[in-house]
Design an enzyme around this catalytic site. Structure first.
Site, PDB file in Angstrom:
ATOM      1  N   GLY A 316     -77.119  80.191 119.347  1.00  0.00           N
ATOM      2  CA  GLY A 316     -76.088  81.133 118.953  1.00  0.00           C
ATOM      3  C   GLY A 316     -74.905  81.078 119.892  1.00  0.00           C
ATOM      4  O   GLY A 316     -74.622  80.035 120.484  1.00  0.00           O
ATOM      5  N   GLU A 317     -74.190  82.215 120.013  1.00  0.00           N
ATOM      6  CA  GLU A 317     -72.993  82.313 120.882  1.00  0.00           C
ATOM      7  C   GLU A 317     -71.840  81.450 120.375  1.00  0.00           C
ATOM      8  O   GLU A 317     -70.835  81.295 121.082  1.00  0.00           O
ATOM      9  CB  GLU A 317     -73.285  81.868 122.330  1.00  0.00           C
ATOM     10  CG  GLU A 317     -74.423  82.540 123.013  1.00  0.00           C
ATOM     11  CD  GLU A 317     -74.668  81.977 124.426  1.00  0.00           C
ATOM     12  OE1 GLU A 317     -73.930  81.079 124.864  1.00  0.00           O
ATOM     13  OE2 GLU A 317     -75.602  82.462 125.081  1.00  0.00           O
ATOM     14  N   GLY A 318     -71.972  80.832 119.216  1.00  0.00           N
ATOM     15  CA  GLY A 318     -70.960  79.866 118.773  1.00  0.00           C
ATOM     16  C   GLY A 318     -71.092  78.526 119.469  1.00  0.00           C
ATOM     17  O   GLY A 318     -70.209  77.670 119.355  1.00  0.00           O
TER      18      GLY A 318
END
Lengths: 352, 352
Positions: A316-318
């Protein structure tokens, strides 16, 4: 009419399809000094970039990343391998520059903004953290709607406003929220109608018993909200603040002809909602990677999407989107910078 | 003893395996602020980089790209969709900065050197083109050995010398040579003993009849050289100048503990030869991508290699390796720059 359709207006989004420009772009791509088709997926990407930018010579891409953080009431059901406190602690880590997304954003010189969409923590004010907090976390979707209609709309509008103010023409959306794979699984099952087991995975690292428990919680939640059917109702009942903000950000981005680099399981679940509201939004999306989170492959297949990377990422987190950014830039760059056979005086293919 | 074993000395190459360092690296990776394993293939890459560099804090990667160009006598058999003239014309395109590899190297600020390994053309001298020409192209391997033992050794030594003089610690090797998928297929079949049909593809874009003809030419060549069995004999009989230089470059790189970013079908065929001479060379290799050239997947499987990208590329020039470079840098960067759970004061996983 339900309360959910009352006030929110989906912005107008045009299709990128433009046959004359598409033919021009394809001819340009085919006459570059390389065997036709030999840049594979980068060629279709270059075509998409040209169509989104409405140009055969698109300007340099100007990316910006927004990481939305929020907490989730469903954590009362013990659905994660990590405690809820990790959400705010990771926000602090983002602000200190120590997370994976910071490392990759620095590497690619990509501006990064952290947004408190609804973290269950009072942060000391500081310039690098955008306070868009809707509440101290969503409600427990296994017992009630995760958000009120008003909260959901506030989140959508906050996401839209962030993008409206950004000079970027490529958006990387990322998220942080312990418990949010549960939320994304709920949205996925509700919207795709795929078997629940296909939609549920280990998230940050649940053991098989934990995954089974998570699935049981989700079955309960989906039964509770079985009557919900409108897109915004689905989002409010089964979503979360960071997801709603990303839905708003996507709609605004597409309405302004910006490219959207789609990250993993959570971000793609936001797209599932956004395209219910405006199907054309997907034409502006580039799918960065196929996550290792069980369910993401099925989500991508549902969308007919072909991701750029398959590296077993599930952070996640981009982070996956940020890792794919150079490929997007490479596609734009070859379109604009490579010589044609004619210009370089290179002989073409032999008659076969 | 054959002439081929006479003079060439394979440089000493150490294994990168070092259990104590490996344990240290793995602990570092596992304590970064992310769920364990969530950076997928980048985690094993970070481990490999640490082992090659013999450090838990490897210095910034310093890449350099070498593009080796040569012509092939087997073009007398009409095995390509493009005429032989394209080899020198593409060298001119490289020198003018108009090819895909130029675009991607500029994007990634990677130095790029073009080497005339044996192009059938007299180039005007200029500083950006390294003249290492062995001959005006190799001989037709369907009729005789492609190179003499002496030519083959000269090419190996030239490749070694280039790497020995380079300050880079990551090497991107690329090639240009109309006809060289035929040569790579010959090496692949000889070394892997896979069915010939699995080793032959469309190259720059042959129609099915052209692929069938290419396969017939290869069957003839392989029958002609059936008695050849020593690695350097195989290379001399069935290889080409750019491939032999890359073999030398790989051996030298590994002997100096440099990382090698392996491109597509042709470059991987050079590795097949290099690892016959020194199996440890593969420990220094990162496999950038799986090419769309039929046969590359089987080659990678033969090596037990897991490529980073699968984008349908089939251009050569080191372009796939250059596109994967940011992923290599990302792996090194997260290892060195990311915070640990302890340093960032982030709570760890719950007891399951």
């Amino acid at each position: 009419m339900s309360a959910y359709s009352a006030t929110f207006r989906v912005p107008a989004i045009s299709s990128i399809v433009q046959p004359a420009l598409q033919a021009q772009l394809q001819a340009l791509i085919d006459h570059k000094t390389k065997p036709p088709g030999s840049l594979g997926q980068l060629e279709s990407l270059a075509l998409q970039i040209g169509l989104v930018c409405q140009s055969t010579q698109p300007a340099a891409l100007q990316p910006s990343a927004f990481i939305f953080a929020a907490d989730h009431g469903v954590m009362a059901e013990n659905v994660s391998a990590f405690p809820q406190s990790v959400t705010w602690q990771m926000v602090e880590n983002f602000l200190a520059g120590g997370a994976a997304i910071n490392v990759f954003a620095r590497q690619h010189a990509c501006p990064l903004q952290i947004i408190d969409a609804g973290v269950n923590h009072v942060f000391a004010a500081r310039s690098a953290l955008l306070d868009r907090k809707i509440a101290m976390g969503s409600k427990n979707l296994a017992c009630e709607a995760a958000m009120s209609a008003l909260e959901c709309e506030q989140a959508l509008l906050a996401g839209m406003a962030l993008v409206a103010e950004s000079p970027a023409n490529v958006l990387i959306l990322g998220e942080m929220g312990i418990g949010n794979t549960t939320v994304a699984s709920a949205l996925m099952q509700k919207i795709t109608d795929l078997p629940l087991a296909l939609c549920v995975g280990a998230g940050t690292g649940l053991a098989p018993a934990g995954v089974a428990h998570k699935q049981a919680v989700l079955a309960r939640a989906l039964a509770l909200h079985a009557q919900v059917s409108e897109p915004l109702e689905i989002l409010a009942h089964l979503g979360g603040f960071e997801i709603a903000m990303m839905v708003g950000a996507m709609l605004q981005a597409a309405s302004m002809r910006k490219l959207i680099l789609i990250d993993g399981f959570i971000v793609t679940s936001a797209l599932l909602v956004a395209r219910l509201l405006a199907p054309q939004v997907q034409e502006y999306c580039v799918f960065a990677h196929c996550s290792d989170e069980s369910g993401h492959r099925a989500m991508l297949d549902f969308l007919g999407a072909q991701p750029l990377l398959t590296l077993g990422l599930r952070l996640g987190e981009g982070s996956g989107a940020m890792l794919a950014l150079p490929l997007l830039q490479a596609a734009r760059n070859f379109l604009v910078e490579m010589a044609s056979f004619a210009a370089a005086e290179v002989d073409g293919a032999l008659a076969s």
